[in-house]
Design an enzyme around this catalytic site. Structure first.
Site, PDB file in Angstrom:
ATOM      1  N   HIS A 150      -5.810 -11.098  24.208  1.00  0.00           N
ATOM      2  CA  HIS A 150      -6.156 -10.897  23.028  1.00  0.00           C
ATOM      3  C   HIS A 150      -5.366  -9.159  22.469  1.00  0.00           C
ATOM      4  O   HIS A 150      -5.669  -8.168  22.088  1.00  0.00           O
ATOM      5  CB  HIS A 150      -7.370 -10.071  22.458  1.00  0.00           C
ATOM      6  CG  HIS A 150      -8.506  -9.369  21.530  1.00  0.00           C
ATOM      7  ND1 HIS A 150      -9.986 -10.008  20.857  1.00  0.00           N
ATOM      8  CD2 HIS A 150      -7.466  -9.686  20.466  1.00  0.00           C
ATOM      9  CE1 HIS A 150      -9.497  -9.462  19.855  1.00  0.00           C
ATOM     10  NE2 HIS A 150      -8.452  -9.460  19.840  1.00  0.00           N
ATOM     11  N   ILE A 151      -3.677 -10.384  22.350  1.00  0.00           N
ATOM     12  CA  ILE A 151      -2.088  -9.339  22.852  1.00  0.00           C
ATOM     13  C   ILE A 151      -1.956  -9.747  21.335  1.00  0.00           C
ATOM     14  O   ILE A 151      -0.805  -9.351  20.966  1.00  0.00           O
ATOM     15  CB  ILE A 151      -1.527  -9.846  23.428  1.00  0.00           C
ATOM     16  CG1 ILE A 151      -1.581 -10.559  23.590  1.00  0.00           C
ATOM     17  CG2 ILE A 151      -2.452  -8.614  24.453  1.00  0.00           C
ATOM     18  CD1 ILE A 151      -0.066 -11.052  24.859  1.00  0.00           C
ATOM     19  N   ALA A 152      -2.623 -10.075  20.587  1.00  0.00           N
ATOM     20  CA  ALA A 152      -2.038 -10.823  18.921  1.00  0.00           C
ATOM     21  C   ALA A 152      -1.592  -9.632  18.341  1.00  0.00           C
ATOM     22  O   ALA A 152       0.019 -10.230  17.827  1.00  0.00           O
ATOM     23  CB  ALA A 152      -2.923 -11.511  18.117  1.00  0.00           C
ATOM     24  N   SER A 153      -2.647  -8.697  18.079  1.00  0.00           N
ATOM     25  CA  SER A 153      -1.320  -7.629  17.237  1.00  0.00           C
ATOM     26  C   SER A 153      -1.153  -6.913  17.989  1.00  0.00           C
ATOM     27  O   SER A 153      -1.177  -5.892  17.616  1.00  0.00           O
ATOM     28  CB  SER A 153      -2.194  -7.070  16.929  1.00  0.00           C
ATOM     29  OG  SER A 153      -2.614  -6.221  17.567  1.00  0.00           O
TER      30      SER A 153
ATOM     31  N   GLU B 167     -15.674 -12.701  25.871  1.00  0.00           N
ATOM     32  CA  GLU B 167     -14.495 -12.000  25.915  1.00  0.00           C
ATOM     33  C   GLU B 167     -15.543 -10.319  26.270  1.00  0.00           C
ATOM     34  O   GLU B 167     -16.197  -9.930  26.359  1.00  0.00           O
ATOM     35  CB  GLU B 167     -13.587 -11.041  24.136  1.00  0.00           C
ATOM     36  CG  GLU B 167     -12.398 -11.189  24.980  1.00  0.00           C
ATOM     37  CD  GLU B 167     -12.049 -11.637  22.846  1.00  0.00           C
ATOM     38  OE1 GLU B 167     -11.699 -11.695  22.767  1.00  0.00           O
ATOM     39  OE2 GLU B 167     -11.595 -10.159  23.152  1.00  0.00           O
TER      40      GLU B 167
ATOM     41  N   ARG C 214      -4.748 -13.490   5.022  1.00  0.00           N
ATOM     42  CA  ARG C 214      -3.439 -13.049   5.020  1.00  0.00           C
ATOM     43  C   ARG C 214      -2.386 -13.266   6.457  1.00  0.00           C
ATOM     44  O   ARG C 214      -1.237 -14.289   6.083  1.00  0.00           O
ATOM     45  CB  ARG C 214      -3.601 -11.118   5.261  1.00  0.00           C
ATOM     46  CG  ARG C 214      -4.339 -10.862   4.161  1.00  0.00           C
ATOM     47  CD  ARG C 214      -4.835  -9.295   4.435  1.00  0.00           C
ATOM     48  NE  ARG C 214      -5.476  -8.951   5.233  1.00  0.00           N
ATOM     49  CZ  ARG C 214      -6.336  -7.860   5.054  1.00  0.00           C
ATOM     50  NH1 ARG C 214      -6.963  -8.173   4.110  1.00  0.00           N
ATOM     51  NH2 ARG C 214      -7.600  -8.506   5.592  1.00  0.00           N
ATOM     52  N   ILE C 215      -3.413 -13.047   7.569  1.00  0.00           N
ATOM     53  CA  ILE C 215      -2.749 -14.115   8.557  1.00  0.00           C
ATOM     54  C   ILE C 215      -2.259 -15.318   8.614  1.00  0.00           C
ATOM     55  O   ILE C 215      -1.437 -15.906   9.155  1.00  0.00           O
ATOM     56  CB  ILE C 215      -3.724 -13.364  10.036  1.00  0.00           C
ATOM     57  CG1 ILE C 215      -3.739 -12.083  10.349  1.00  0.00           C
ATOM     58  CG2 ILE C 215      -2.752 -14.027  11.595  1.00  0.00           C
ATOM     59  CD1 ILE C 215      -4.560 -11.420  10.979  1.00  0.00           C
TER      60      ILE C 215
ATOM     61  N   SER D 257      -8.736 -15.553  16.063  1.00  0.00           N
ATOM     62  CA  SER D 257      -9.027 -14.801  14.824  1.00  0.00           C
ATOM     63  C   SER D 257     -10.357 -14.144  15.917  1.00  0.00           C
ATOM     64  O   SER D 257     -10.014 -13.397  16.658  1.00  0.00           O
ATOM     65  CB  SER D 257      -9.681 -16.389  14.037  1.00  0.00           C
ATOM     66  OG  SER D 257     -10.153 -17.413  14.694  1.00  0.00           O
ATOM     67  N   ARG D 258     -11.094 -15.134  16.719  1.00  0.00           N
ATOM     68  CA  ARG D 258     -12.446 -14.703  17.183  1.00  0.00           C
ATOM     69  C   ARG D 258     -12.651 -15.618  18.422  1.00  0.00           C
ATOM     70  O   ARG D 258     -12.658 -16.991  17.326  1.00  0.00           O
ATOM     71  CB  ARG D 258     -12.903 -14.226  16.207  1.00  0.00           C
ATOM     72  CG  ARG D 258     -13.507 -12.366  15.860  1.00  0.00           C
ATOM     73  CD  ARG D 258     -13.038 -11.558  16.592  1.00  0.00           C
ATOM     74  NE  ARG D 258     -12.841  -9.662  15.744  1.00  0.00           N
ATOM     75  CZ  ARG D 258     -11.701  -9.677  15.834  1.00  0.00           C
ATOM     76  NH1 ARG D 258     -10.230  -9.950  16.161  1.00  0.00           N
ATOM     77  NH2 ARG D 258     -11.803  -8.425  15.932  1.00  0.00           N
TER      78      ARG D 258
ATOM     79  N   ASP E 277      -5.933 -16.845  22.354  1.00  0.00           N
ATOM     80  CA  ASP E 277      -6.155 -15.548  22.248  1.00  0.00           C
ATOM     81  C   ASP E 277      -7.540 -14.493  22.454  1.00  0.00           C
ATOM     82  O   ASP E 277      -7.469 -13.278  23.007  1.00  0.00           O
ATOM     83  CB  ASP E 277      -5.146 -15.168  21.123  1.00  0.00           C
ATOM     84  CG  ASP E 277      -5.034 -13.401  21.063  1.00  0.00           C
ATOM     85  OD1 ASP E 277      -4.383 -12.787  21.956  1.00  0.00           O
ATOM     86  OD2 ASP E 277      -5.074 -12.375  20.093  1.00  0.00           O
TER      87      ASP E 277
END
Ligand code: NAI
Ligand code: 3PY
EC number: 1.1.1.29
Length: 386
Positions: free
Chosen positions: A320-323, A302, A175-176, A272-273, A297
């Site tokens: 980690h602000i992608a969403s 983390e 999807r992404i 992603s991660r 990100d």
């Protein structure tokens, strides 16, 4: 012994007890739970990452479902605690669920929800933002200005990379990854090379049609290629963005050897991660190749960065602000709450987790279904026929 955790309670007389380990954006998710007779308890503890012991204390003796976060370790201990408290529903407020041991959830009969779709475009937009910021050295240039170092235009000042006509490589065209690929192909007329275990047919059709449109307009058409291996993408692309799930097959997918295959002036983006990249190898590669740039990100340990990363001028790092757009985060909260609610109420599972729009329309009641339960099959849960 865990200290008592502070909570905020909504609808104290509700029949079903639903716990959220964090306050989440918006209020629709709370309203939807309260309307269906849930007592909602939100942990307000001023501690970013809750420990397993904190969450056990939150679950208590009676708990019907929990909405949790990707920073939490949902394994055997928590699922057995939830099961003892009578709970059969858990949802991550995230699409990625590598923090969840789904086998342990299966063992205790707990449904595991996630939040696909609502964050696809928002996450792809951040990957595109990092791509542009890295290509044009925006962060370095901003720091330079603020430090008062700018004393006039110069031919060599912050020269970066032109994206138009270059090749964008996508690893994990789900999807992404597909949404990101479309943005870069359409926005910058980049050619696409991708690697995924599955064929991204819709993406291929889009690039073909866009290429034909450009050709008909007298412009250079864009092209696409499905690579037979990830290494092919790394060798050919000028800009590479990582969008696979994190599992055993993608841990340290980008390591020392693979970094060395990439072009010296390539750009690498990771939304992603963190553990998809061997971050120690990345720091060494950034040191040796000053024109190689990354936009990150997510991080291997983390919230920490590996030593040396923070000092690298050729790295852009964001937390980690992608969403993190308002609409998306409110929607993620809604989907997570509805996953838990659906299981509590015995609703079926939504037939297509890629089409969750009906759950996000604020002007109508959501369908009587759980939007996305990743272990529905393993638990034999019925699927909605809607
Ligand atoms: N940084 C952030 O805030 C966010 C990060 N994410 C991460 O992005 C991931 C992807 O999300 P979606 O696109 O919604 O998932 P998706 O399931 O639609 O796409 C993942 C793709 O990775 C592919 N894949 C799996 N193993 C692979 C391998 N070994 N090599 C190449 N491709 C492989 C799959 O076939 C699939 O097409 C999530 O699992 C999550 O970890 C998602 C949202 C926000
Ligand atoms: O959804 C995810 O997987 C995230 O990383 C946060 O949006």
């Amino acid at each position: 012994m865990a200290k008592p955790v502070s909570i905020e309670v909504w609808n104290p007389c509700g029949k079903y007890r639903v716990v959220s380990t964090k306050p989440m954006p918006g209020t629709r998710w709370i309203d939807l739970l309260v309307q269906q007779d849930c007592r909602v308890e939100i942990c307000t503890q001023k501690k970013t990452i809750l420990s397993v012991e904190d969450i056990i204390a939150l679950i208590g003796d009676k708990c019907d479902g929990v909405i949790g976060q990707l920073t939490e370790d949902w394994g055997e201990t928590l699922f057995s605690a939830l099961s003892r408290a009578g709970g059969r529903a858990f949802s991550n407020m995230a699409v990625g669920y590598n923090n969840v041991d789904v086998n342990a959830a299966n063992k205790y009969g707990v449904a595991v929800g996630n939040t696909p779709g609502v964050l696809t475009e928002t996450t792809a937009e951040l990957a595109a933002s990092l791509s542009m910021a890295a290509a044009r050295r925006i962060v370095e240039a901003d720091e330079f200005m603020r430090a008062g170092l700018y004393d006039g235009w110069l031919p060599h000042l912050f020269v970066g990379n032109l994206l138009r006509g270059q090749t964008v490589g996508v690893i994990g065209a789900g999807r992404i990854g597909s949404a990101y690929a479309r943005m870069m192909v359409e926005g910058f007329k980049m050619n696409l090379i991708y690697y995924d275990l599955y064929q991204a047919t819709r993406l291929e059709k889009f690039v073909t049609a866009y290429g034909q449109f450009l050709k008909a307009s007298g412009e250079q058409p864009v092209t696409w290629k499905r690579a037979a291996s990830m290494d092919e993408v790394l060798r050919e692309a000028d800009l590479i963005s990582l969008h696979p799930v994190l599992d055993k097959t993608t841990y340290h997918l980008v390591n020392k050897e693979r970094l060395s295959m990439m072009k010296k002036e390539a750009i690498l983006i990771n939304c992603s991660r963190g553990p998809v990249i061997d971050e120690v190898a990345l720091v060494a590669h950034l040191k040796e190749n000053p024109m190689f740039r990354v936009g990150l990100d997510v991080f291997e340990d983390e919230p920490y960065m590996k030593p040396g990363l923070a000092e690298m001028k050729n790295a852009i790092v964001v937390p980690h602000i992608a969403s993190a757009s308002k609409w998306t985060r409110e929607g993620m909260a809604t989907l997570a709450a509805l996953n838990v609610l659906g299981k509590i109420k015995g609703y079926p599972i939504w037939h297509d987790p890629n089409k969750v729009e009906p759950f996000l329309n604020e002007n109508s009641l959501p369908p009587a279904a759980s939007p996305s339960i990743v272990n529905a099959k393993a638990l034999g849960l019925p699927v909605s026929k809607l």
